[in-house]
Design a protein around this motif. Structure first.
Motif, PDB file in Angstrom:
ATOM      1  N   GLU A  41       0.388  14.153   5.525  1.00 10.06           N
ATOM      2  CA  GLU A  41       0.548  12.789   6.049  1.00 10.06           C
ATOM      3  C   GLU A  41      -0.741  12.281   6.701  1.00 10.06           C
ATOM      4  N   GLU A  42      -1.473  13.186   7.342  1.00 11.88           N
ATOM      5  CA  GLU A  42      -2.693  12.775   8.049  1.00 11.88           C
ATOM      6  C   GLU A  42      -3.719  12.171   7.090  1.00 11.88           C
ATOM      7  N   TYR A  43      -3.784  12.750   5.890  1.00 11.49           N
ATOM      8  CA  TYR A  43      -4.719  12.267   4.864  1.00 11.49           C
ATOM      9  C   TYR A  43      -4.441  10.785   4.571  1.00 11.49           C
ATOM     10  N   VAL A  44      -3.153  10.466   4.449  1.00  2.07           N
ATOM     11  CA  VAL A  44      -2.772   9.090   4.134  1.00  2.07           C
ATOM     12  C   VAL A  44      -3.018   8.187   5.347  1.00  2.07           C
ATOM     13  N   LYS A  45      -2.724   8.711   6.533  1.00  5.61           N
ATOM     14  CA  LYS A  45      -2.898   7.898   7.752  1.00  5.61           C
ATOM     15  C   LYS A  45      -4.358   7.526   7.983  1.00  5.61           C
ATOM     16  N   ASN A  46      -5.277   8.377   7.522  1.00  4.41           N
ATOM     17  CA  ASN A  46      -6.705   8.097   7.673  1.00  4.41           C
ATOM     18  C   ASN A  46      -7.125   6.825   6.943  1.00  4.41           C
ATOM     19  N   ASP A  47      -6.286   6.418   5.989  1.00  5.40           N
ATOM     20  CA  ASP A  47      -6.592   5.279   5.126  1.00  5.40           C
ATOM     21  C   ASP A  47      -6.123   3.950   5.718  1.00  5.40           C
ATOM     22  N   ILE A  48      -5.338   4.011   6.802  1.00  6.19           N
ATOM     23  CA  ILE A  48      -4.711   2.776   7.295  1.00  6.19           C
ATOM     24  C   ILE A  48      -5.122   2.470   8.739  1.00  6.19           C
ATOM     25  N   ALA A  49      -4.881   1.205   9.133  1.00  2.00           N
ATOM     26  CA  ALA A  49      -5.266   0.788  10.488  1.00  2.00           C
ATOM     27  C   ALA A  49      -4.160   1.007  11.506  1.00  2.00           C
ATOM     28  N   LEU A  50      -2.939   1.235  11.041  1.00  2.00           N
ATOM     29  CA  LEU A  50      -1.815   1.396  11.971  1.00  2.00           C
ATOM     30  C   LEU A  50      -1.556   2.880  12.235  1.00  2.00           C
ATOM     31  N   THR A  51      -0.632   3.133  13.174  1.00  2.87           N
ATOM     32  CA  THR A  51      -0.395   4.529  13.561  1.00  2.87           C
ATOM     33  C   THR A  51       0.643   5.226  12.689  1.00  2.87           C
ATOM     34  N   SER A  52       1.493   4.437  12.013  1.00  2.00           N
ATOM     35  CA  SER A  52       2.543   5.085  11.208  1.00  2.00           C
ATOM     36  C   SER A  52       2.512   4.576   9.774  1.00  2.00           C
ATOM     37  N   LEU A  53       3.024   5.418   8.873  1.00  2.00           N
ATOM     38  CA  LEU A  53       3.059   5.032   7.461  1.00  2.00           C
ATOM     39  C   LEU A  53       4.069   3.908   7.239  1.00  2.00           C
ATOM     40  N   THR A  54       3.771   3.043   6.284  1.00  6.80           N
ATOM     41  CA  THR A  54       4.672   1.944   5.934  1.00  6.80           C
ATOM     42  C   THR A  54       5.971   2.510   5.363  1.00  6.80           C
ATOM     43  N   GLN A  55       7.071   1.911   5.789  1.00  6.05           N
ATOM     44  CA  GLN A  55       8.397   2.290   5.279  1.00  6.05           C
ATOM     45  C   GLN A  55       8.920   1.137   4.409  1.00  6.05           C
ATOM     46  N   THR A 110      -0.524 -13.517  -3.628  1.00  4.19           N
ATOM     47  CA  THR A 110      -0.206 -12.101  -3.463  1.00  4.19           C
ATOM     48  C   THR A 110      -0.158 -11.808  -1.976  1.00  4.19           C
ATOM     49  N   ILE A 111       0.920 -11.202  -1.531  1.00  9.03           N
ATOM     50  CA  ILE A 111       0.999 -10.788  -0.128  1.00  9.03           C
ATOM     51  C   ILE A 111       0.733  -9.283  -0.073  1.00  9.03           C
ATOM     52  N   ASP A 112      -0.347  -8.902   0.603  1.00  7.50           N
ATOM     53  CA  ASP A 112      -0.681  -7.479   0.768  1.00  7.50           C
ATOM     54  C   ASP A 112       0.102  -6.926   1.951  1.00  7.50           C
ATOM     55  N   ILE A 113       0.786  -5.810   1.722  1.00  5.57           N
ATOM     56  CA  ILE A 113       1.449  -5.137   2.857  1.00  5.57           C
ATOM     57  C   ILE A 113       1.005  -3.677   2.798  1.00  5.57           C
ATOM     58  N   ASN A 114      -0.137  -3.408   3.448  1.00  2.14           N
ATOM     59  CA  ASN A 114      -0.733  -2.074   3.277  1.00  2.14           C
ATOM     60  C   ASN A 114      -1.241  -1.472   4.584  1.00  2.14           C
ATOM     61  N   ALA A 115      -0.584  -1.867   5.691  1.00  3.90           N
ATOM     62  CA  ALA A 115      -0.908  -1.294   7.006  1.00  3.90           C
ATOM     63  C   ALA A 115      -2.394  -1.443   7.348  1.00  3.90           C
ATOM     64  N   GLY A 116      -2.969  -2.547   6.889  1.00  7.87           N
ATOM     65  CA  GLY A 116      -4.361  -2.852   7.243  1.00  7.87           C
ATOM     66  C   GLY A 116      -5.376  -1.979   6.534  1.00  7.87           C
ATOM     67  N   GLY A 163       0.864  -1.175   0.000  1.00  2.87           N
ATOM     68  CA  GLY A 163       0.000   0.000   0.000  1.00  2.87           C
ATOM     69  C   GLY A 163       0.898   1.222   0.000  1.00  2.87           C
ATOM     70  N   PHE A 164       0.371   2.318   0.489  1.00  2.00           N
ATOM     71  CA  PHE A 164       1.123   3.565   0.521  1.00  2.00           C
ATOM     72  C   PHE A 164       2.406   3.376   1.341  1.00  2.00           C
ATOM     73  N   THR A 165       3.542   3.589   0.714  1.00  2.00           N
ATOM     74  CA  THR A 165       4.837   3.379   1.383  1.00  2.00           C
ATOM     75  C   THR A 165       5.685   4.623   1.217  1.00  2.00           C
ATOM     76  N   ARG A 166       6.296   5.047   2.305  1.00  2.00           N
ATOM     77  CA  ARG A 166       7.008   6.336   2.291  1.00  2.00           C
ATOM     78  C   ARG A 166       8.309   6.238   1.480  1.00  2.00           C
ATOM     79  N   THR A 167       8.267   6.659   0.217  1.00  2.00           N
ATOM     80  CA  THR A 167       9.456   6.695  -0.650  1.00  2.00           C
ATOM     81  C   THR A 167       9.379   7.968  -1.499  1.00  2.00           C
ATOM     82  N   ASP A 168      10.429   8.181  -2.313  1.00  2.00           N
ATOM     83  CA  ASP A 168      10.436   9.353  -3.210  1.00  2.00           C
ATOM     84  C   ASP A 168       9.196   9.382  -4.105  1.00  2.00           C
ATOM     85  N   MET A 169       8.708   8.176  -4.470  1.00  2.00           N
ATOM     86  CA  MET A 169       7.575   8.089  -5.401  1.00  2.00           C
ATOM     87  C   MET A 169       6.347   8.836  -4.873  1.00  2.00           C
TER      88      MET A 169
END
Ligand code: NAD
Length: 252
Positions: free
Chosen positions: A205-219, A242-248, A189-195
């Motif tokens: 960042e808050e906008y993206v965090k609203n989309d996930i179940a965890l407290t921090s963005l995926t690195q 397929t393995i989903d890694i999208n912070a829930g 899912g959304f992962t903190r990179t240059d992209m």
């Protein structure tokens, strides 16, 4: 469980930054020799290969060009004589929407497909040809959550290319499993990179965090261990998965 990739040669595309870099680093920590593919950053790639050790080397290619994709695989084979694993990680997300001019839409669509899908397909082909000669091997293709839930109006081509990656990977798993060739998709899912920096700057960042179940963005470091595991041999009976890694974000 001990993951030991000593004497395994693994080609990682787009390995100098972001998710690809974390994958290269964690593969090397597990003992692998990494073929560090890069597009433009020769110095960074060579420095990284040196840091990774285990005989790792850097290889250049513009993946939007089929002839360079083919040359990449043969250059890696020339140096390492065998390749045990391939990680198709390099990718681009260029925005264009239906309001764009036809020309801009076609340009964005074609470039996205060339890098995200054509290069992945062609490198997979070369890897399969080689794996058939050496008795097997593993492929991990990096897709995206966008393949499953779609993307915004600006990234129609991106989502379509990543959907193609999923279908390609499943087909490889289905067609070549009996030849000891396994293929897996990892869908971040959304992962903190240059992209995604531009997106974060625009929406916060808050906008993206609203989309996930965890407290921090995926690195990137949160994606890499799964890729190492899939390449280890411990997950071969999950071929085609397929393995989903999208912070829930699917359960949020
Ligand atoms: P990134 O922009 O940091 O890295 C992309 C890599 O691809 C770079 O190393 C770049 O050099 C390489 N690349 C781009 N065009 C190339 C070309 N023409 N030839 C050769 N190499 C080229 O992005 P990232 O976030 O680390 O992305 C890695 C993968 O993860 C991509 O496939 C991306 O689609 C996927 N992904 C990322 C996210 C995210 O939120 N960051 C989410 C889902 C999937």
């Amino acid at each position: 469980m001990q993951i030991d990739l000593a004497h395994k040669n693994i080609l990682v595309t787009g390995a100098t930054r972001g998710i690809g870099r974390a994958i290269a680093e964690q593969l090397a920590e597990a003992g692998a020799c990494v073929a560090v593919h890069y597009h433009q950053n020769k110095e960074i790639a060579e420095q990284l290969a040196k840091e990774l050790g285990n005989g790792s080397l850097a290889f250049q290619a513009d993946l939007s060009k089929s002839e360079e994709v083919l040359k990449l695989f043969s250059s890696v084979l020339d140096k390492f004589s065998k390749v045990d694993g391939l990680v198709n990680n390099a990718g681009i997300a260029i925005s264009a929407n239906v309001e764009s001019s036809d020309e801009a839409f076609v340009d964005s669509w074609s470039q996205t497909m060339r890098v995200n899908l054509n290069a992945t397909g062609l490198l997979s082909k070369k890897a399969i040809n080689h794996f058939q000669e050496i008795g097997g091997g593993r492929i991990v293709n990096i897709s995206s959550r966008a393949a499953f839930r779609g993307d915004t109006s600006d990234f129609l081509a991106y989502a379509a290319s990543k959907g193609g990656v999923v279908a390609l990977t499943r087909s490889i798993a289905r067609a070549y499993g009996k030849q000891n060739i396994q293929a897996f998709t990892v869908a971040p899912g959304f992962t903190r990179t240059d992209m995604v920096e531009e997106f974060i700057e625009k929406y916060g960042e808050e906008y993206v965090k609203n989309d996930i179940a965890l407290t921090s963005l995926t690195q990137p470091r949160d994606i890499a261990p799964t890729v190492v595991f899939l390449l280890s041999g411990f997950a071969d009976h999950a071929t085609g998965a397929t393995i989903d890694i999208n912070a829930g974000s699917y359960v949020h």
